[in-house]
Design an enzyme around this catalytic site. Structure first.
Site, PDB file in Angstrom:
ATOM      1  N   ASP A 291       0.967  -1.111  -0.084  1.00  0.00           N
ATOM      2  CA  ASP A 291       0.107  -0.186  -0.035  1.00  0.00           C
ATOM      3  C   ASP A 291       0.820   1.367  -0.112  1.00  0.00           C
ATOM      4  O   ASP A 291       1.928   1.159   0.546  1.00  0.00           O
ATOM      5  CB  ASP A 291      -0.965   0.090   1.094  1.00  0.00           C
ATOM      6  CG  ASP A 291      -1.533   1.363   1.460  1.00  0.00           C
ATOM      7  OD1 ASP A 291      -2.363   1.527   0.498  1.00  0.00           O
ATOM      8  OD2 ASP A 291      -1.589   1.885   2.576  1.00  0.00           O
ATOM      9  N   THR A 293       0.005   5.020   0.896  1.00  0.00           N
ATOM     10  CA  THR A 293      -0.221   5.849   2.057  1.00  0.00           C
ATOM     11  C   THR A 293      -0.148   5.196   3.292  1.00  0.00           C
ATOM     12  O   THR A 293      -0.853   4.283   3.678  1.00  0.00           O
ATOM     13  CB  THR A 293      -1.873   6.606   2.091  1.00  0.00           C
ATOM     14  OG1 THR A 293      -1.774   7.213   0.535  1.00  0.00           O
ATOM     15  CG2 THR A 293      -1.782   7.758   3.069  1.00  0.00           C
ATOM     16  N   ASP A 486      -1.711  -0.404   6.157  1.00  0.00           N
ATOM     17  CA  ASP A 486      -2.059  -0.021   7.343  1.00  0.00           C
ATOM     18  C   ASP A 486      -3.526   0.513   7.481  1.00  0.00           C
ATOM     19  O   ASP A 486      -3.858   0.743   8.818  1.00  0.00           O
ATOM     20  CB  ASP A 486      -0.992   1.002   7.557  1.00  0.00           C
ATOM     21  CG  ASP A 486      -1.673   2.403   7.138  1.00  0.00           C
ATOM     22  OD1 ASP A 486      -1.715   2.494   5.858  1.00  0.00           O
ATOM     23  OD2 ASP A 486      -1.489   3.307   7.813  1.00  0.00           O
TER      24      ASP A 486
END
Length: 740
Positions: A291, A293, A486
């Site tokens: 991922d 961001t 996250d």
């Protein structure tokens, strides 16, 4: 084990009773061993327990009860170790459900009341207070600002206008949001993410274990040797001796020990791995899906540049903005205040502060009326147009600073790369990963820039949770695939991957619960630590199992020739077990890779802090270059002299100290005389450009118009070299100070 020990105690007084105790121990071990074999077969696995069952039954058949008891102890101990590794909490998606609100406010006939979220129906007017999660999909009845990072990965708050759609799962920030529900909670976006994660977890296939792979080859060999020994000699005891020496205790003991030791080592490095199967998968990863961001970027907006108006300096603009922004709760405001604090600026608090949600915050600083935020009119002046263009090209968010009726500068905010991200990617490739892919809900321009800087193999922007799951499943067809993320939007993909790794330092609880491993602090280089540790543990497990089974093959040969009775085979197997277990414990040892001595770390921290303090000198170089766009004005000449003064007095001493104090230490640390040669070349170029700037200033008659072109080239060249050189040092060297 207790039954076996009891037999040993009574053997000195009553050998017959001892044999009974050992027979009971052997028979007791048969039941669970058979059950484990059945479970393996149901799961379509051919496990290491089959040989153990043959050995246990064989010892009972020929009356070699002590040998059977020893095998029983080894089998039981091996599974106890494996169970210990499995007793970490398995993945569950409870955090996804816990985050969803159970009750919400609705407005009916002018009155507010709370109802259960499940009772909300399309058409109801839902009132979401600041900090609350939007419970259902709907349409805004007024302008509002939301933190959508949990679903989209976008780090910056988003202002939505009246009439726009808003999805469940986002968080209201700044002011109350009035939402007209367009769906029930069960039919809304957030509930869909939960269902998707559940489906992905259910469809994830188990990873084949190391011990099972070795056993699949070793079992037929052992049975064949035992069968030949029985047929050729007519001695069933000899066949049992072969099976006892062939009992896969190195698999049942050494592999769990190595894997459990690897889990312990990973835990000390700040990564909790849920079970041994997850660690084995992590050590065999060939593709990583990341991922963006909050994973490869810091996950929040940061002031990356300050563009001042003519006659203003970046520090003045930043200090003015921070004076007002320190009273705002907006996410961008905290980034401005943090930038001023990092720069060491003294910030006086503003007076009469007032905030316009979605627009900005104003107040009085001294005698000036200051406003910080978005601008209503289009940029007009040359510097304003340049700042707006720079923001577009850099995919940054501009925050304008106005004093009275004049704009004095613009702050450019962006979610920057973690400075340890580049080194993490290099370490992952060195660990054997063949393919690195990034998925993000962010804009294509931002995603492509990040992927290019990191040297990733592929990038997909504008990803929904469904897109991420689909891409992870696609990548799994090419090898064992890791997914790292996250956010809540990452949870389904984490569950769909062979092994999901969640950054838990600031990540969502949903991501952590859906993952197989959790990074406890906010550093992506722990991901590389985990992959390296898992790979090392898996290599040690394979080596232990291979060496142990090789020695067992030799012992089987002696047993087949009648040179090793069953009890002798059991004792030889015991010695092999001790050897491979001691070897397996090597997985507890720390890996040397990437770690530096305390003295070196201290030097790195010192020069890292100096980089921050040198920001003013670096800004002066670019400001001087920009000031020459209108020719050799008095203002431009002053800026050039200022840049040269700061370069000579502050930049060059820093670079020389690095060359003579830091780089020799790093050369010794890396044990490579050429390790810092490219960076030393950067020092030479910085010195050359500063000297060239000085020669311009030393020209008879002072600075003149015919020097403008070369001066601009020199200053912009120095600015570019400084930016690249500082970034290289921070990402390649300074990051090591924290990796201890």
């Amino acid at each position: 084990m207790l039954t076996t020990l009891a037999g040993g105690v009574v053997w000195f007084q009553d050998p017959q009773s001892a044999r009974t105790w050992w027979a009971v121990a052997t028979a007791t071990a048969v039941v669970p061993a058979v059950w484990w074999v059945v479970e393996d077969l149901r799961a379509k696995r051919f496990g290491a327990d089959v040989l153990a069952v043959f050995a246990l039954l064989g010892t009972l058949a020929v009356g070699e009860h002590l040998a059977g008891a020893v095998v029983a102890v080894m089998v039981g101990t091996g599974h106890a170790l494996d169970d210990y590794a499995r007793r970490r909490a398995r993945r569950d998606l409870s955090a996804l459900l816990e985050r969803a609100p159970s009750r919400t406010w609705v407005r009916a006939n002018g009155d507010l009341r709370t109802i259960g979220v499940d009772a909300v129906r399309p058409g109801d007017e839902v009132v979401v207070r600041p900090g609350e999660v939007v419970p259902v999909d709907g349409v805004l009845l007024g302008d509002a600002t939301f933190d959508e990072s949990a679903l989209t990965g976008e780090p910056e708050p988003v202002t939505r206008l009246r009439g726009e759609r808003v999805r469940s799962g986002v968080v209201a920030t700044g002011s109350v949001a009035d939402v007209r529900a367009s769906a029930s909670a069960a039919e809304s976006t957030y509930a869909g993410v939960v269902r998707l994660a559940e489906e992905a977890a259910a469809r994830s296939a188990p990873v084949v274990r190391v011990a099972d792979r070795v056993a699949a080859v070793f079992l037929p060999v052992a049975v064949l040797v035992a069968g030949l020994a029985a047929v050729l000699t007519g001695d069933l005891t000899r066949a049992v001796a072969v099976l006892v020496t062939a009992t896969p205790c190195p698999l049942l003991l050494a592999v769990p020990v190595a894997i459990t030791a690897g889990m312990s080592r990973a835990s000390r490095a700040g990564v909790v791995v849920r079970d041994g199967q997850a660690l084995e998968a992590l050590g065999n990863v060939r593709t990583a899906v990341l991922d963006k961001t909050g994973t490869v970027t810091v996950g929040r907006p940061v002031v990356v540049d300050v563009v001042p108006a003519p006659r203003w300096f970046p520090s003045g603009v930043l200090g003015l903005a921070a004076s007002v922004e320190q009273f705002s709760t907006h996410a961008l405001a905290s980034a401005v205040v943090e930038a001023a604090r990092t720069a060491g600026l003294h910030v006086d608090p503003a007076q009469d502060v007032h905030e316009r949600p979605g627009h900005g915050v104003g107040g009085r600083v001294g005698t000036a009326a200051v406003f910080v935020g978005a601008r209503d009119e289009e940029p007009e002046q040359a510097w304003e147009l340049a700042a707006a263009a720079k923001a577009r090209l850099d995919a940054a968010t501009p925050v304008w600073v106005r004093a009275d009726d004049e704009y004095v500068g613009a702050l450019l905010l962006r979610d920057p790369l973690r400075r340890e991200a580049g080194r993490t990617v290099q370490r992952l490739r060195a660990a054997g990963l063949r393919r690195l892919v990034m998925l993000t809900g962010d804009r294509p321009a931002v995603a492509q820039d990040v992927a290019a800087i990191l040297g990733l193999d592929d990038v997909v922007a504008r990803c929904t949770p469904e897109d991420k799951v689909a891409r992870v499943r696609e990548e799994r067809s090419g090898g064992v695939t890791l997914m790292a993320g996250d956010g809540i939007n990452d949870a389904p993909a984490l569950a769909a991957a062979d092994v999901g790794v969640a950054l838990g330092g600031r990540g969502s609880a949903a991501a952590a619960q859906a993952a197989d491993a959790v990074v406890l602090d906010d550093r992506i280089d722990r991901l590389a630590d985990a992959v390296e540790i898992a790979g090392n543990a898996r290599r040690i497990a394979v080596q232990s199992a291979t060496a142990g089974m090789g020695l067992a093959l030799v012992a089987m040969g002696f047993a087949a020739l009648g040179l090793l009775p069953p009890i002798g085979g059991a004792l030889v197997q015991e010695a092999i077990d001790v050897a491979v277990i001691l070897y397996s414990l090597r997985a507890l040892l720390p890996l040397r890779h990437g770690r530096v001595r305390a003295g070196t770390a201290g030097l790195l921290s010192r020069f890292d802090a100096e980089h921050v303090a040198l920001q003013e000198a670096r800004d002066a170089v670019r400001i001087a270059a920009d000031s020459l766009h209108a020719g050799m004005t008095e203002e431009a000449a002053t800026a050039v002299r200022k840049a040269h003064e700061l370069a000579v007095e502050r930049l060059l001493p820093h670079e020389r100290a690095e060359e003579h104090e830091l780089y020799p230490v790093l050369t010794a640390e890396f044990r490579d005389p050429h390790a810092t040669v490219p960076m030393s070349r950067g020092h030479v170029e910085i010195e050359r450009l500063v000297r060239r700037l000085g020669r311009h200033l030393d020209e008879p008659g002072g600075l003149t118009a015919d020097q403008v072109d070369d001066l601009r080239a020199t200053l912009y060249g120095l600015d570019a070299v400084l930016r690249l050189h500082f970034a290289q040092e921070e990402e390649s060297y300074f990051v090591l100070a924290d990796h201890r």
